[in-house]
Design a protein around this motif. Structure first.
Motif, PDB file in Angstrom:
ATOM      1  N   LEU A 190       5.262   1.681   3.663  1.00 56.59           N
ATOM      2  CA  LEU A 190       5.891   0.529   2.792  1.00 56.59           C
ATOM      3  C   LEU A 190       6.084   0.498   0.956  1.00 56.59           C
ATOM      4  O   LEU A 190       6.607   0.421   0.728  1.00 56.59           O
ATOM      5  CB  LEU A 190       5.992  -1.060   3.243  1.00 56.59           C
ATOM      6  CG  LEU A 190       6.194  -0.901   4.421  1.00 56.59           C
ATOM      7  CD1 LEU A 190       5.726  -3.102   5.068  1.00 56.59           C
ATOM      8  CD2 LEU A 190       7.808  -0.499   4.437  1.00 56.59           C
ATOM      9  N   PHE A 191       4.050   0.740   0.977  1.00 62.88           N
ATOM     10  CA  PHE A 191       4.416   0.673  -0.411  1.00 62.88           C
ATOM     11  C   PHE A 191       4.764   2.024  -1.123  1.00 62.88           C
ATOM     12  O   PHE A 191       5.020   2.348  -1.974  1.00 62.88           O
ATOM     13  CB  PHE A 191       2.307   0.227  -1.017  1.00 62.88           C
ATOM     14  CG  PHE A 191       2.593  -0.965  -0.867  1.00 62.88           C
ATOM     15  CD1 PHE A 191       3.259  -2.146  -1.597  1.00 62.88           C
ATOM     16  CD2 PHE A 191       1.067  -1.745  -1.114  1.00 62.88           C
ATOM     17  CE1 PHE A 191       2.920  -3.082  -2.057  1.00 62.88           C
ATOM     18  CE2 PHE A 191       0.457  -2.885  -1.211  1.00 62.88           C
ATOM     19  CZ  PHE A 191       1.800  -3.877  -1.791  1.00 62.88           C
ATOM     20  N   SER A 192       3.939   3.232  -0.412  1.00 65.62           N
ATOM     21  CA  SER A 192       4.646   4.716  -0.558  1.00 65.62           C
ATOM     22  C   SER A 192       5.989   4.575  -0.844  1.00 65.62           C
ATOM     23  O   SER A 192       6.469   5.628  -1.820  1.00 65.62           O
ATOM     24  CB  SER A 192       4.056   5.742  -0.026  1.00 65.62           C
ATOM     25  OG  SER A 192       2.380   5.572   0.508  1.00 65.62           O
ATOM     26  N   GLY A 193       7.102   3.777   0.254  1.00 62.73           N
ATOM     27  CA  GLY A 193       8.513   4.161  -0.331  1.00 62.73           C
ATOM     28  C   GLY A 193       8.999   3.303  -1.001  1.00 62.73           C
ATOM     29  O   GLY A 193       9.999   4.412  -1.856  1.00 62.73           O
ATOM     30  N   LEU A 194       8.491   2.412  -1.727  1.00 66.56           N
ATOM     31  CA  LEU A 194       8.726   1.093  -2.729  1.00 66.56           C
ATOM     32  C   LEU A 194       8.237   2.021  -4.242  1.00 66.56           C
ATOM     33  O   LEU A 194       9.383   2.102  -5.205  1.00 66.56           O
ATOM     34  CB  LEU A 194       7.741   0.331  -2.711  1.00 66.56           C
ATOM     35  CG  LEU A 194       8.426  -1.388  -3.630  1.00 66.56           C
ATOM     36  CD1 LEU A 194       9.547  -1.529  -3.888  1.00 66.56           C
ATOM     37  CD2 LEU A 194       7.212  -2.168  -3.870  1.00 66.56           C
ATOM     38  N   PHE A 195       6.766   2.682  -4.047  1.00 65.08           N
ATOM     39  CA  PHE A 195       6.932   3.692  -4.707  1.00 65.08           C
ATOM     40  C   PHE A 195       7.526   4.467  -5.389  1.00 65.08           C
ATOM     41  O   PHE A 195       8.338   4.322  -6.643  1.00 65.08           O
ATOM     42  CB  PHE A 195       5.853   4.263  -5.141  1.00 65.08           C
ATOM     43  CG  PHE A 195       5.006   4.515  -6.388  1.00 65.08           C
ATOM     44  CD1 PHE A 195       4.482   3.877  -7.523  1.00 65.08           C
ATOM     45  CD2 PHE A 195       4.957   5.693  -6.478  1.00 65.08           C
ATOM     46  CE1 PHE A 195       4.011   4.519  -9.381  1.00 65.08           C
ATOM     47  CE2 PHE A 195       4.537   6.074  -8.237  1.00 65.08           C
ATOM     48  CZ  PHE A 195       3.966   5.781  -8.644  1.00 65.08           C
TER      49      PHE A 195
END
Length: 323
Positions: A190-195
């Motif tokens: 999720l963090f990777s997608g948000l970044f």
């Protein structure tokens, strides 16, 4: 006395470190594309997460207005006075003026927290679901009206109120599942997608995540402000979920520091703004960025100490004897 939940103490501590780091990073955000993306990545979810947690702990119901004034409005006045004097001293403003209508820098959070708790009284007359839906609609619409701007942080209060209501309506069972959810790799995904979402948005500016300005002040096409805010609201929820999945639920040596995050929030601005007043013009390396993060951790730990908290309490008591 009810035992504190180490999970939320840990969450608030980590979020405060991100707040402090984000404020130190801001002057250097444009030095490198990675710094810029990191800055907006942090701001997408760190204050929304704080607000959601505040709503979660408001489950006991609306608090008396007088109690809220003592807890939030009087400290706001106290720190508004301190920051106004400090800004005059370091040259960030030409002369001292106590304008209670325009909060100094980060003090908007005290006014907004007061506003969210007052708005929670609406649940006495409407269902919680109705208030939640209305909060989202108002958050999208308020950006079309430039009359509020920064006055009494009304724009920000209404913009971020949905996060407060989401925290208020989240069942405790959901939080318990987050605490023990074994697939932590989902948080990294999720963090990777948000970044990547932040990295791919070349039009983003700070007011997309600050929520402090009407759409016409920062968008070339203000009519698209509502959909843009809705997208970032969803992005904030993604970041919050990812963050909460990674927070340790056990009590550690640092957990008690999470009790005093409001103290850190109110005090760290004196150092941040003092450094900005020096107008230092230089770029930082990746190693210096890492050291900046370490410094943010150390400053947060220092300002979270019991002694500093006692000093703040004494300061607030000066304002409260008449109430």
């Amino acid at each position: 006395m009810e035992k504190r939940d180490a999970y939320f103490d840990n969450a608030k501590l980590f979020l405060m470190i991100l707040v402090v780091f984000g404020h130190f990073l801001q002057p250097f955000a444009n030095d490198h594309p990675l710094y810029n993306d990191l800055y907006y990545f942090i701001f997408t979810f760190h204050m929304p997460a704080f607000i959601l947690i505040s709503g979660y702990f408001a489950k006991s119901g609306p608090k008396p207005i007088l109690s809220l004034i003592k807890k939030l409005v009087l400290p706001y006045i106290f720190f508004q006075l301190l920051y106004s004097g400090y800004y005059t001293l370091i040259g960030l403003q030409d002369s001292f003026s106590l304008n209670l209508g325009i909060p100094q820098w980060s003090l908007w959070f005290l006014l907004s927290l007061f506003g969210w708790n007052v708005l929670l009284h609406l649940t006495k007359y409407f269902t919680v679901k109705q208030v939640l839906i209305a909060s989202v609609l108002v958050a999208l619409l308020v950006g079309y009206f430039p009359i509020f701007d920064r006055y009494l942080a009304i724009q920000r209060t209404l913009t971020f109120f949905p996060y407060f209501m989401v925290g208020y309506v989240i069942p405790k069972s959901w939080v318990e599942k987050l605490k023990t959810y074994p697939k932590k790799w989902i948080a990294l995904l999720l963090f990777s997608g948000l970044f990547l979402f932040i990295q791919g948005n070349d039009l983003i500016n700070k007011y997309w995540v600050f929520g402090s300005k009407p759409y016409e002040d920062y968008l070339t096409q203000p009519l698209l402000g509502g959909p843009q805010r809705l997208v970032f609201f969803a992005a904030g929820l993604v970041g919050i979920i990812a963050f909460l999945l990674l927070v340790p639920k056990e009590r550690h040596f640092f957990s008690n520091w999470g009790k005093n995050t409001l103290t850190v929030y109110l005090l760290h601005g004196f150092l941040v703004k003092g450094l900005r007043a020096l107008e230092l013009d230089f770029e930082i390396s990746s190693l210096e960025l890492f050291l900046l993060f370490i410094g943010s951790m150390l400053l947060t730990a220092t300002l979270s100490s019991k002694r500093v908290g006692q000093w703040i309490e004494k300061g607030k008591q000066v304002l409260q004897p008449s109430l």
